[in-house]
Design a protein around this motif. Sequence first.
Motif, PDB file in Angstrom:
ATOM      1  N   PHE A  96       0.829  -1.202   0.000  1.00 25.03           N
ATOM      2  CA  PHE A  96       0.000   0.000   0.000  1.00 25.03           C
ATOM      3  C   PHE A  96       0.869   1.260   0.000  1.00 25.03           C
ATOM      4  CE2 PHE A  96      -3.469  -2.564   2.367  1.00 25.03           C
ATOM      5  CZ  PHE A  96      -4.033  -2.961   1.164  1.00 25.03           C
ATOM      6  N   ALA A  97       1.926   1.264   0.813  1.00 29.86           N
ATOM      7  CA  ALA A  97       2.815   2.425   0.868  1.00 29.86           C
ATOM      8  C   ALA A  97       3.532   2.626  -0.464  1.00 29.86           C
ATOM      9  CB  ALA A  97       3.828   2.252   2.002  1.00 29.86           C
ATOM     10  N   LEU A  98       3.998   1.526  -1.056  1.00 26.41           N
ATOM     11  CA  LEU A  98       4.645   1.608  -2.367  1.00 26.41           C
ATOM     12  C   LEU A  98       3.679   2.145  -3.417  1.00 26.41           C
ATOM     13  CD1 LEU A  98       6.573  -1.783  -2.301  1.00 26.41           C
ATOM     14  CD2 LEU A  98       7.630   0.480  -2.420  1.00 26.41           C
ATOM     15  N   SER A  99       2.422   1.710  -3.327  1.00 23.07           N
ATOM     16  CA  SER A  99       1.421   2.168  -4.283  1.00 23.07           C
ATOM     17  C   SER A  99       1.214   3.674  -4.185  1.00 23.07           C
ATOM     18  CB  SER A  99       0.099   1.437  -4.048  1.00 23.07           C
ATOM     19  OG  SER A  99      -0.865   1.826  -5.000  1.00 23.07           O
ATOM     20  N   GLY A 100       1.100   4.194  -2.951  1.00 19.78           N
ATOM     21  CA  GLY A 100       0.937   5.633  -2.783  1.00 19.78           C
ATOM     22  C   GLY A 100       2.116   6.400  -3.354  1.00 19.78           C
ATOM     23  N   PHE A 101       3.323   5.904  -3.134  1.00 19.22           N
ATOM     24  CA  PHE A 101       4.526   6.545  -3.647  1.00 19.22           C
ATOM     25  C   PHE A 101       4.549   6.510  -5.176  1.00 19.22           C
ATOM     26  CE2 PHE A 101       8.890   6.784  -4.995  1.00 19.22           C
ATOM     27  CZ  PHE A 101       9.517   7.647  -4.110  1.00 19.22           C
ATOM     28  N   VAL A 102       4.324   5.327  -5.731  1.00 15.64           N
ATOM     29  CA  VAL A 102       4.424   5.138  -7.176  1.00 15.64           C
ATOM     30  C   VAL A 102       3.349   5.923  -7.925  1.00 15.64           C
ATOM     31  CG1 VAL A 102       4.116   3.425  -8.999  1.00 15.64           C
ATOM     32  CG2 VAL A 102       5.614   2.928  -7.082  1.00 15.64           C
ATOM     33  N   LEU A 103       2.118   5.918  -7.408  1.00 12.02           N
ATOM     34  CA  LEU A 103       1.049   6.641  -8.095  1.00 12.02           C
ATOM     35  C   LEU A 103       1.226   8.146  -7.993  1.00 12.02           C
ATOM     36  CD1 LEU A 103      -2.119   4.470  -7.364  1.00 12.02           C
ATOM     37  CD2 LEU A 103      -0.611   4.474  -9.363  1.00 12.02           C
ATOM     38  N   ALA A 104       1.787   8.614  -6.879  1.00 14.01           N
ATOM     39  CA  ALA A 104       2.106  10.035  -6.786  1.00 14.01           C
ATOM     40  C   ALA A 104       3.162  10.399  -7.832  1.00 14.01           C
ATOM     41  CB  ALA A 104       2.600  10.372  -5.379  1.00 14.01           C
ATOM     42  N   HIS A 105       4.104   9.502  -8.056  1.00 11.82           N
ATOM     43  CA  HIS A 105       5.136   9.704  -9.073  1.00 11.82           C
ATOM     44  C   HIS A 105       4.542   9.667 -10.484  1.00 11.82           C
ATOM     45  CE1 HIS A 105       8.880   9.335 -11.271  1.00 11.82           C
ATOM     46  NE2 HIS A 105       8.532   8.146 -11.716  1.00 11.82           N
ATOM     47  N   ALA A 106       3.652   8.711 -10.719  1.00 11.62           N
ATOM     48  CA  ALA A 106       3.143   8.504 -12.067  1.00 11.62           C
ATOM     49  C   ALA A 106       2.017   9.447 -12.455  1.00 11.62           C
ATOM     50  CB  ALA A 106       2.671   7.049 -12.221  1.00 11.62           C
ATOM     51  N   TYR A 107       1.187   9.836 -11.482  1.00 13.17           N
ATOM     52  CA  TYR A 107      -0.024  10.580 -11.822  1.00 13.17           C
ATOM     53  C   TYR A 107      -0.234  11.870 -11.038  1.00 13.17           C
ATOM     54  CZ  TYR A 107      -1.721   6.409 -14.251  1.00 13.17           C
ATOM     55  OH  TYR A 107      -1.874   5.357 -15.100  1.00 13.17           O
ATOM     56  N   GLY A 108       0.541  12.091  -9.986  1.00 11.93           N
ATOM     57  CA  GLY A 108       0.262  13.218  -9.106  1.00 11.93           C
ATOM     58  C   GLY A 108       0.180  14.540  -9.829  1.00 11.93           C
ATOM     59  N   ALA A 109       1.192  14.873 -10.635  1.00  5.32           N
ATOM     60  CA  ALA A 109       1.199  16.153 -11.343  1.00  5.32           C
ATOM     61  C   ALA A 109       0.068  16.223 -12.366  1.00  5.32           C
ATOM     62  CB  ALA A 109       2.549  16.358 -12.024  1.00  5.32           C
ATOM     63  N   SER A 110      -0.158  15.122 -13.074  1.00  4.39           N
ATOM     64  CA  SER A 110      -1.201  15.119 -14.103  1.00  4.39           C
ATOM     65  C   SER A 110      -2.587  15.329 -13.507  1.00  4.39           C
ATOM     66  CB  SER A 110      -1.161  13.791 -14.874  1.00  4.39           C
ATOM     67  OG  SER A 110       0.068  13.630 -15.533  1.00  4.39           O
ATOM     68  N   LEU A 111      -2.852  14.727 -12.354  1.00  7.98           N
ATOM     69  CA  LEU A 111      -4.151  14.900 -11.703  1.00  7.98           C
ATOM     70  C   LEU A 111      -4.297  16.301 -11.118  1.00  7.98           C
ATOM     71  CD1 LEU A 111      -4.569  11.464  -9.872  1.00  7.98           C
ATOM     72  CD2 LEU A 111      -6.160  12.409 -11.557  1.00  7.98           C
ATOM     73  N   SER A 112      -3.282  16.773 -10.436  1.00  5.65           N
ATOM     74  CA  SER A 112      -3.385  18.076  -9.785  1.00  5.65           C
ATOM     75  C   SER A 112      -3.464  19.214 -10.789  1.00  5.65           C
ATOM     76  CB  SER A 112      -2.205  18.292  -8.834  1.00  5.65           C
ATOM     77  OG  SER A 112      -0.983  18.267  -9.542  1.00  5.65           O
ATOM     78  N   GLU A 113      -2.890  19.029 -11.962  1.00  5.10           N
ATOM     79  CA  GLU A 113      -2.903  20.066 -12.990  1.00  5.10           C
ATOM     80  C   GLU A 113      -4.032  19.891 -13.995  1.00  5.10           C
ATOM     81  OE1 GLU A 113       0.979  20.047 -14.680  1.00  5.10           O
ATOM     82  OE2 GLU A 113       1.981  20.393 -12.742  1.00  5.10           O
ATOM     83  N   GLY A 114      -4.832  18.842 -13.833  1.00  5.24           N
ATOM     84  CA  GLY A 114      -5.990  18.633 -14.697  1.00  5.24           C
ATOM     85  C   GLY A 114      -5.672  18.075 -16.068  1.00  5.24           C
TER      86      GLY A 114
END
Length: 380
Positions: free
Chosen positions: A66-84
């Motif tokens: 679960f912790a790895l998933s949070g880290f990896v998804l923040a890396h893969a999608y965090g900017a794209s989601l936050s910026e729309g």
Amino acid sequence: MFGILSSPPDSNPRGIMETGKRSARDRFVLLDGLRGIAAIFIIQRHAEDLLGDALPSSYLGVDLFFALSGFVLAHAYGASLSEGRISPLQFMKARLLRLYPLYAIALALVTAYYIHMYLAGLPVMADEHVIPNELLLAFATGLFFLPSPVTISFNAALFLVHPAWSLFNELVANMAYALRGARATLIQIGIVLAISAILLVVAALQFERLHAGFRWHEMYAGMARVFFSFSMGMLIYRYRRKMPVMRPVHALLCLGILMLVLAFPTPRDWRWIFDLLVVFFVWPILLYWASAIVPGPRTSSVANFLGVASYAVYVLHTPLLDWAHVIAPGIANPEMMPFSGIALVTLIVAISWCVTIWLDQPLQKRFKRRILHRPALVQK
């Protein structure tokens, strides 16, 4: 379970395809190794008749997933989601399609196994036999990645595919991340961590450990496990060291600490305290440390291999174990332990790697092109 079990990154940080190969510094190779080793420890837990008693703390590998998933998804999608640049709907489609193909194979194998046991008149656990109506209901809900109202599988889990309980929980956390988590403030993340931590303490006291979440009356524990560790993973990504360094010895030390914790023989009376300490402190520290390390070439190769196979190992290992007993009834002969178990685990890892490389990865490339490269929904 991934969740799963966590899967490898679904895309690059901007949600678009790039040319050329990413360097080891960008790929967090050591995290692949951590995930792969944890997945193998989970197999050992479910193959006691082949490998001996389950290692006391191996179930804590799920919290690391679960912790790895949070880290990896923040890396893969965090900017794209936050910026729309991608919408929450696109993100959830990508997550479902990332998890579903191998899960569907596992569901088909488990269902076929239960049908075989029913037609043969054999019990699936102790003296329990398959009830067709319950199997049909569990299969129908499983098709939609939903928990079943009846529990006929291993350990009375919520899904026919036992590890899918953690994948379902992770998808719930993924939805929360897509809707708000990617843009959450530090205070908001802290509130989620605090509430989840309180529930984890309650669960640890109730069940005397954190090995909970895969039955109906334990669902709150499963949700607390995923929301705490997933949130911690995304928080660690925000404050990670931006410049990883080549430290081969430290990489081996990280892998050694992981194996030591998962195999640590905690006394029963102290297990709930040990579990909480691992989830609250050991896994976050290990993740922060490992994310800043680039292993040597040999360790990188092994870590990459294990990372590629890890999700398939996690989701396919229970049906493969079931069918192994059908195909080779003598495999559980005590005189063959633990060699038969080691050989079977090796085979499961090899099959998982092949299925991922030859089937799942080509499918994922198609899914990315169809979903991630469509224009994001305009948000007012």
